[in-house]
Design an enzyme around this catalytic site. Sequence first.
Site, PDB file in Angstrom:
ATOM      1  CG  ASP A  77      11.031   6.494  13.411  1.00  0.00           C
ATOM      2  OD1 ASP A  77      10.853   7.924  13.337  1.00  0.00           O
ATOM      3  OD2 ASP A  77      10.602   6.132  14.585  1.00  0.00           O
TER       4      ASP A  77
ATOM      5  CG  ASP B 153       9.271   1.981  14.513  1.00  0.00           C
ATOM      6  OD1 ASP B 153       9.535   3.518  14.949  1.00  0.00           O
ATOM      7  OD2 ASP B 153       8.772   1.253  13.617  1.00  0.00           O
TER       8      ASP B 153
END
Length: 428
Positions: A204, A349
Amino acid sequence: MSPCHSVPLCPHISPFLPLLPGSFWGRAGPVPGLCPSQGSPERRVPPARPAMGGLLQALVGVSEKAAELARLCRREEPLFQLLVAEKTGPDRNRRFLQDFKTLADVLIQEVIKHDLGKEFPELQGHIHGEESNEFRDVQGGTVAVRVCATREDTVALLLSVLGPEQAAAELLADAVHRDVVLGDVTLAGAEPGVSPRDLAVWIDPIDSTNEYIGGREDVPPVDGIAPAGLCSALVLVGAFDRLSGRPVLGVINEPFFRRDPQTRRWQGRYHWGVAHGDTRLCSLSPPDPHPVPRVVLSRAEGAAVRGALGPLCGGRLHFAAGAGYKMLCVILGLADAYVLSEGTTFAWDACAPHAILRALGGGVVALEGALRARREGRAGDPPELVYNRPAEGAGGAERWANRGGLVAYLHPQHLEAVLGALATVPGL
């Protein structure tokens, strides 16, 4: 367990050196190459290339380069406004009315792919990111942003996006092609013995992109937890086992940890963890639980979940932006659990924070599956998230959504208490 070795804070921190890396904590014993009596490194010839130790150092290194790119783009505020492009189509995150990708996102992702793939060819094709690398060019078309073979070629490619911004393209290319020097001696000893050929990586590049774009610095923390703001923008790099999907290595980099009081430039810090087999290694020591459980939520969380968790927390819930930041709050002991009832987080995430939580004795469970197992009276540990299984029938980013929500935790008693409270919520 007590730390095996503590790293002193260097009074002069460069952007590519770690700030407060913390303590080396692990179940694998003292760090090889360190003198326990003196707490200083021995002089020794390093091995040619320890499989996992080399990969851990590489992941920390690319996270540091990524953090500097994020800071560089924020320093050029007029340029930063030009670099924002709206996500559309299947790559749009349905949670936000307006979601963004930035050139910093794309550059960071492609730098990590390039640098890791170059050092570990066995990872090529197994490094996955949140972002499409297509970006709008100055003529309104698209260009595939990537790291070129030379600095000059990267400058030329970036100019196709930036137009006449020659100086900006050169600054970005310099950062992309600059080597990172790490000053963290503890990294050399973290070798759990798994080959990179057995792993894949989730990136990410900038978690909490909206907070990164907003750039707020005036949000006061509540019990150490920032409800919003630039500090919640993180770089997340996690490695998982290709076959089992379990997270085994994670790096969280905080590019905007604090400003230098003299230069006013941002300084960052990073945290890492390894969880493979019986090995648990981490740059942090496990924090103590709070007497009254402290739970952090998204402000979008529903009233039913808030109502169920409120009594558990003494009537006081905490809120923050960014899934990665909320999990970091659990890792640092600022919160005891992070609960999300919706499927609005993704593999990129959760993979890196999950690995660190496992290294500290916690984890991230799939909320829907954990509640189902509880209601059916099934024994054993609740099901944890895995990172190698796309959702059936979904397209775009939704293929990698953590459907059914999650609970991130450090101490099993808090997981049990949270699941017990949520078991009474209809519809979960």
